[in-house]
Design a protein around this motif. Sequence first.
Motif, short mmCIF file in Angstrom:
data_model
loop_
_atom_site.label_atom_id
_atom_site.label_comp_id
_atom_site.label_asym_id
_atom_site.label_seq_id
_atom_site.Cartn_x
_atom_site.Cartn_y
_atom_site.Cartn_z
N THR A 1 0.85 -1.19 0.00
CA THR A 1 0.00 0.00 0.00
C THR A 1 0.89 1.24 0.00
OG1 THR A 1 -1.56 -1.21 1.38
CG2 THR A 1 -1.93 1.15 1.17
N VAL B 1 0.77 5.42 0.35
CA VAL B 1 0.03 6.63 0.69
C VAL B 1 0.85 7.82 0.21
CG1 VAL B 1 -0.90 8.04 2.57
CG2 VAL B 1 -0.89 5.53 2.77
N THR C 1 1.58 11.71 0.21
CA THR C 1 1.31 12.97 0.90
C THR C 1 2.04 14.10 0.18
OG1 THR C 1 3.18 12.80 2.45
CG2 THR C 1 1.10 11.79 3.14
N GLY D 1 1.78 18.34 3.85
CA GLY D 1 1.60 17.13 4.66
C GLY D 1 0.27 16.44 4.42
N VAL E 1 -2.73 14.20 2.87
CA VAL E 1 -2.82 12.97 2.10
C VAL E 1 -3.46 13.29 0.75
CG1 VAL E 1 -3.78 10.64 1.98
CG2 VAL E 1 -3.01 11.55 4.18
N VAL F 1 -4.21 7.33 -2.33
CA VAL F 1 -3.74 6.02 -1.88
C VAL F 1 -3.73 5.11 -3.10
CG1 VAL F 1 -4.32 3.99 -0.49
CG2 VAL F 1 -4.62 6.27 0.46
N PHE G 1 -1.50 1.33 -4.92
CA PHE G 1 -0.76 0.11 -4.63
C PHE G 1 0.45 -0.01 -5.56
CE2 PHE G 1 -5.00 -0.34 -3.07
CZ PHE G 1 -4.81 -0.89 -1.81
N VAL H 1 10.63 8.64 1.06
CA VAL H 1 9.78 7.46 1.26
C VAL H 1 9.92 7.00 2.70
CG1 VAL H 1 9.35 5.06 0.57
CG2 VAL H 1 10.05 6.74 -1.15
N LEU H 2 8.79 6.89 3.39
CA LEU H 2 8.78 6.33 4.75
C LEU H 2 8.23 4.92 4.69
CD1 LEU H 2 7.33 9.45 6.64
CD2 LEU H 2 9.74 8.79 6.43
N VAL H 3 8.73 4.06 5.58
CA VAL H 3 8.37 2.63 5.57
C VAL H 3 7.77 2.30 6.93
CG1 VAL H 3 9.29 0.30 5.25
CG2 VAL H 3 10.35 2.23 4.05
N ASP H 4 6.71 1.51 6.95
CA ASP H 4 6.08 1.22 8.25
C ASP H 4 6.70 -0.01 8.92
OD1 ASP H 4 4.84 -0.92 6.97
OD2 ASP H 4 2.86 -0.47 7.77
N ALA I 1 3.62 -1.16 3.93
CA ALA I 1 3.02 0.11 3.52
C ALA I 1 4.10 1.18 3.46
CB ALA I 1 1.91 0.52 4.48
N LEU I 2 3.95 2.09 2.50
CA LEU I 2 4.89 3.18 2.32
C LEU I 2 4.13 4.51 2.36
CD1 LEU I 2 6.86 1.87 -0.83
CD2 LEU I 2 7.42 1.50 1.60
N VAL I 3 4.80 5.54 2.86
CA VAL I 3 4.33 6.91 2.66
C VAL I 3 5.30 7.55 1.68
CG1 VAL I 3 4.08 9.19 3.70
CG2 VAL I 3 3.19 7.20 4.90
N CYS J 1 -7.39 13.41 -3.73
CA CYS J 1 -8.53 12.51 -3.95
C CYS J 1 -9.50 12.55 -2.76
CB CYS J 1 -8.04 11.08 -4.16
SG CYS J 1 -7.09 10.88 -5.68
#
Lengths: 127, 127
Positions: B28, B30, B32, B37, B39, B42, B44, B85-88, B93-95, B112
Amino acid sequence: MSHSTDASKDRETGSNFMPKFDDRGLLTAVVTDSSSGEVLMVAFMNEEALALTQETGVAHFWSRSRQALWKKGETSGNTLQVDEVLVDCDQDALVLRCTPAGPTCHTGAVSCFYRKLEDDGLTRVLS
Amino acid sequence: MSHSTDASKDRETGSNFMPKFDDRGLLTAVVTDSSSGEVLMVAFMNEEALALTQETGVAHFWSRSRQALWKKGETSGNTLQVDEVLVDCDQDALVLRCTPAGPTCHTGAVSCFYRKLEDDGLTRVLS
């Protein structure tokens, strides 16, 4: 064909909430902090999780790994109070603007997104 | 069992990028806005979309409805330049913190997520 197009148009421009669950029966839910705006976590909701979230004002999800309904914070106490829900164009994703009762990540981090991707791997950006 | 636990621990605490694609081969993502900041969308990513995003610095996704690789903005010109890129925690999931070249939503909205869910339906919150 025209029916499908109409439904698609209604979903995008209308004022009716017509959540579009995927082939697994899930919506994507992005949780952000109402105060900071930061993304805290990403999870999925089935119809029951969505209904419980709407009824209680507390975030509920569907755990894909455990295949079970999941009230976030049920064990840890770190629940998410839902302040506002935003819906995307095709109604298959939600943003839940929340007030967290504690750290959102099960690791104890404020957000699950505590690492940044660099060329050579991950760097911690949140404690 | 211990192998699975170790892998899970490495994913959470380690500095190796070990993306965990789901049973459809997807992460997934996301998006931003790096400045606000907010969103924006979203979507894939499959392995190829992730690789192309990393190589080009421009967001690529996998379209579930079209079952095709998708360079966001290929037709509209409204590409997303990926700044970070942030990783959870479990790396599924990525931001993507991005600078958008134009409105992100295909409807022309900046994001969106242009509608808010109220008790009686959806209310537009962005033009």
